[in-house]
Design a protein around this motif. Sequence first.
Motif, PDB file in Angstrom:
ATOM      1  N   ASP A   7       0.828  -1.209   0.000  1.00 45.99           N
ATOM      2  CA  ASP A   7       0.000   0.000   0.000  1.00 45.99           C
ATOM      3  C   ASP A   7       0.861   1.257   0.000  1.00 45.99           C
ATOM      4  O   ASP A   7       0.566   2.242   0.683  1.00 45.99           O
ATOM      5  N   GLY A   8       1.947   1.205  -0.769  1.00 44.35           N
ATOM      6  CA  GLY A   8       2.810   2.363  -0.931  1.00 44.35           C
ATOM      7  C   GLY A   8       3.852   2.550   0.142  1.00 44.35           C
ATOM      8  O   GLY A   8       4.703   3.436   0.036  1.00 44.35           O
ATOM      9  N   ARG A   9       3.833   1.721   1.181  1.00 42.18           N
ATOM     10  CA  ARG A   9       4.794   1.837   2.268  1.00 42.18           C
ATOM     11  C   ARG A   9       5.850   0.752   2.134  1.00 42.18           C
ATOM     12  O   ARG A   9       5.514  -0.416   1.974  1.00 42.18           O
TER      13      ARG A   9
ATOM     14  N   ALA B 299       4.834  -0.878  -7.375  1.00 41.74           N
ATOM     15  CA  ALA B 299       4.016  -0.147  -6.411  1.00 41.74           C
ATOM     16  C   ALA B 299       3.379   1.072  -7.075  1.00 41.74           C
ATOM     17  O   ALA B 299       2.213   1.402  -6.818  1.00 41.74           O
ATOM     18  N   ALA B 300       4.144   1.728  -7.956  1.00 45.00           N
ATOM     19  CA  ALA B 300       3.605   2.890  -8.661  1.00 45.00           C
ATOM     20  C   ALA B 300       2.489   2.499  -9.625  1.00 45.00           C
ATOM     21  O   ALA B 300       1.539   3.263  -9.825  1.00 45.00           O
ATOM     22  N   MET B 301       2.591   1.317 -10.236  1.00 46.78           N
ATOM     23  CA  MET B 301       1.497   0.855 -11.095  1.00 46.78           C
ATOM     24  C   MET B 301       0.197   0.740 -10.312  1.00 46.78           C
ATOM     25  O   MET B 301      -0.892   1.032 -10.822  1.00 46.78           O
ATOM     26  N   LEU B 302       0.300   0.301  -9.059  1.00 47.22           N
ATOM     27  CA  LEU B 302      -0.881   0.100  -8.224  1.00 47.22           C
ATOM     28  C   LEU B 302      -1.483   1.416  -7.746  1.00 47.22           C
ATOM     29  O   LEU B 302      -2.586   1.424  -7.194  1.00 47.22           O
ATOM     30  N   GLY B 303      -0.748   2.503  -7.940  1.00 47.78           N
ATOM     31  CA  GLY B 303      -1.224   3.779  -7.424  1.00 47.78           C
ATOM     32  C   GLY B 303      -0.824   3.999  -5.993  1.00 47.78           C
ATOM     33  O   GLY B 303      -1.260   4.962  -5.362  1.00 47.78           O
ATOM     34  N   ASP B 304       0.013   3.106  -5.479  1.00 45.01           N
ATOM     35  CA  ASP B 304       0.421   3.198  -4.080  1.00 45.01           C
ATOM     36  C   ASP B 304       1.712   4.002  -3.969  1.00 45.01           C
ATOM     37  O   ASP B 304       2.802   3.461  -3.846  1.00 45.01           O
ATOM     38  N   THR B 305       1.586   5.293  -4.043  1.00 49.72           N
ATOM     39  CA  THR B 305       2.736   6.173  -3.927  1.00 49.72           C
ATOM     40  C   THR B 305       2.452   7.215  -2.860  1.00 49.72           C
ATOM     41  O   THR B 305       1.301   7.505  -2.533  1.00 49.72           O
ATOM     42  N   GLU B 306       3.497   7.793  -2.306  1.00 48.29           N
ATOM     43  CA  GLU B 306       3.332   8.734  -1.202  1.00 48.29           C
ATOM     44  C   GLU B 306       2.522   9.964  -1.616  1.00 48.29           C
ATOM     45  O   GLU B 306       1.763  10.516  -0.815  1.00 48.29           O
ATOM     46  N   ASP B 307       2.670  10.395  -2.871  1.00 43.67           N
ATOM     47  CA  ASP B 307       1.913  11.579  -3.302  1.00 43.67           C
ATOM     48  C   ASP B 307       0.564  11.227  -3.909  1.00 43.67           C
ATOM     49  O   ASP B 307      -0.182  12.095  -4.359  1.00 43.67           O
TER      50      ASP B 307
ATOM     51  N   GLU C 242      -4.764  -7.261  -5.169  1.00 45.06           N
ATOM     52  CA  GLU C 242      -5.590  -7.436  -3.973  1.00 45.06           C
ATOM     53  C   GLU C 242      -4.823  -7.151  -2.690  1.00 45.06           C
ATOM     54  O   GLU C 242      -5.354  -6.558  -1.748  1.00 45.06           O
ATOM     55  N   ALA C 243      -3.559  -7.548  -2.639  1.00 49.33           N
ATOM     56  CA  ALA C 243      -2.761  -7.352  -1.426  1.00 49.33           C
ATOM     57  C   ALA C 243      -2.043  -6.012  -1.402  1.00 49.33           C
ATOM     58  O   ALA C 243      -1.467  -5.636  -0.376  1.00 49.33           O
ATOM     59  N   GLY C 244      -2.049  -5.279  -2.522  1.00 48.03           N
ATOM     60  CA  GLY C 244      -1.356  -4.003  -2.580  1.00 48.03           C
ATOM     61  C   GLY C 244       0.148  -4.129  -2.492  1.00 48.03           C
ATOM     62  O   GLY C 244       0.833  -3.253  -1.962  1.00 48.03           O
ATOM     63  N   ILE C 245       0.684  -5.215  -3.051  1.00 45.37           N
ATOM     64  CA  ILE C 245       2.110  -5.525  -2.930  1.00 45.37           C
ATOM     65  C   ILE C 245       2.863  -5.187  -4.214  1.00 45.37           C
ATOM     66  O   ILE C 245       2.443  -5.543  -5.315  1.00 45.37           O
ATOM     67  N   GLY C 246       3.996  -4.513  -4.046  1.00 45.64           N
ATOM     68  CA  GLY C 246       5.001  -4.375  -5.101  1.00 45.64           C
ATOM     69  C   GLY C 246       6.252  -5.083  -4.635  1.00 45.64           C
ATOM     70  O   GLY C 246       6.787  -4.756  -3.556  1.00 45.64           O
ATOM     71  N   PHE C 247       6.729  -6.059  -5.398  1.00 45.57           N
ATOM     72  CA  PHE C 247       7.813  -6.943  -4.964  1.00 45.57           C
ATOM     73  C   PHE C 247       8.956  -6.896  -5.962  1.00 45.57           C
ATOM     74  O   PHE C 247       8.727  -6.906  -7.186  1.00 45.57           O
ATOM     75  N   GLY C 248      10.204  -6.888  -5.462  1.00 43.46           N
ATOM     76  CA  GLY C 248      11.367  -6.964  -6.332  1.00 43.46           C
ATOM     77  C   GLY C 248      12.498  -7.744  -5.679  1.00 43.46           C
ATOM     78  O   GLY C 248      12.822  -7.503  -4.501  1.00 43.46           O
TER      79      GLY C 248
END
Length: 389
Positions: A37-39, A283-291, A356-362
């Motif tokens: 979720d962007g964090r 994470a940015a694709m999901l829209g989960d960014t600080e701004d 669904e989980a709001g995960i960005g993984f690398g």
Amino acid sequence: MNIQGEVAAGFEAVRDAFVRNFEVLGDRGAAVAVYRDGRKVVDLWAGPRDVDGAADGPWQAGTAQVVRSATKGVAAVVPLLLHQRGLLDLDAPVAAYWPEFKAGGKERTLVRDLLAHRAGVPALDVPLTPAEAADGLSGARAVAEQRAFWEPGSAHGYHAQTYSWLLSELVLRVTGASLGQWLAQEVTGPRGLEFWIGLPRAEAESARVGRVGPVDPPETAGGLRTRPKRNVSQAYADPESLTRRAFAAITPLPDENAPEYRAAELPASAGIGTARGLAGVYAAMLGDTEDGTGLFTPQTLRLAGTELSAGPDRVLVVNTRFGPGYMLHSPASPLLSPASFGHPGRGGSLAFADVEAGIGFGYVTNAHAKSVTADPRAQALVRAVKASL
């Protein structure tokens, strides 16, 4: 093993799995990052920067590595954003943007076919040299002239190397800019994400980028397979097979540690970045960014995970699933869940998003094993993320 970085409360299992990768699964130098979720909840690295320890330097927070085909998932951001902005029609013939491509029975190839490995040109009758592959001209000319190996759109097969020139030329014809330039200007640069398709020469020659190389991991590890399935191995061993020809579209194999390779814009295989950069793109694709300004609209996000190809893969010789530029969750390429889309890199690297989980993984590694799509080290980390959720 001296593990560096940080893990948020609740994600300690990922650190444990990362440690085990070194102690049991034979990792040399590696990093893993996870956003939820962007964090940022996981940011770990360990081992030497170079797989052979030649420079005797440790992996640092900003160490970057070649991630091979994990590049494809980052590259796919570009055509999807062009589509989102109304500049690229996925249902249009590729030849509408690139007239020369219609040769060799490819006149009906759609843009969505190209993105989903259905274009019918996974190999070349005459392979390119490493210099030709990177010159920005020879690759596009070769795939445009190449006869289709099957009727485009009727089947799919992994375009392991030719994907570079197919996607690069399409983006060039639409935007007038190279894919790597457009990615840097519109996606990674503004967000400070450490990922490049075409590393600037000063960076390519710097000590920041570690040396990668092949390793022989343990034959078995916790019951997980560490080598490709036998039928894939057999197909690759046959020099006349489409499998072997697809991976040998550049012959001889380029030196992945050479500055000129690091600087090459090859969106199928030569992306360079940190685990943090890879995870940050997803994470940015999901829209989960600080701004709060994500890359994709909800419609484009759904499109990224939409199945366009499924079933027998004529190159990988297993059942695979693809969306527009992304591998989708399947037994051949397990991700976090059916809501995931992303891309592995042959030898170990992996990156994906889970909606669904709001995960960005690398995950990136300098130790390239013989895995193709389901490296045990990456899979151990994915399972740890799932347990942490």
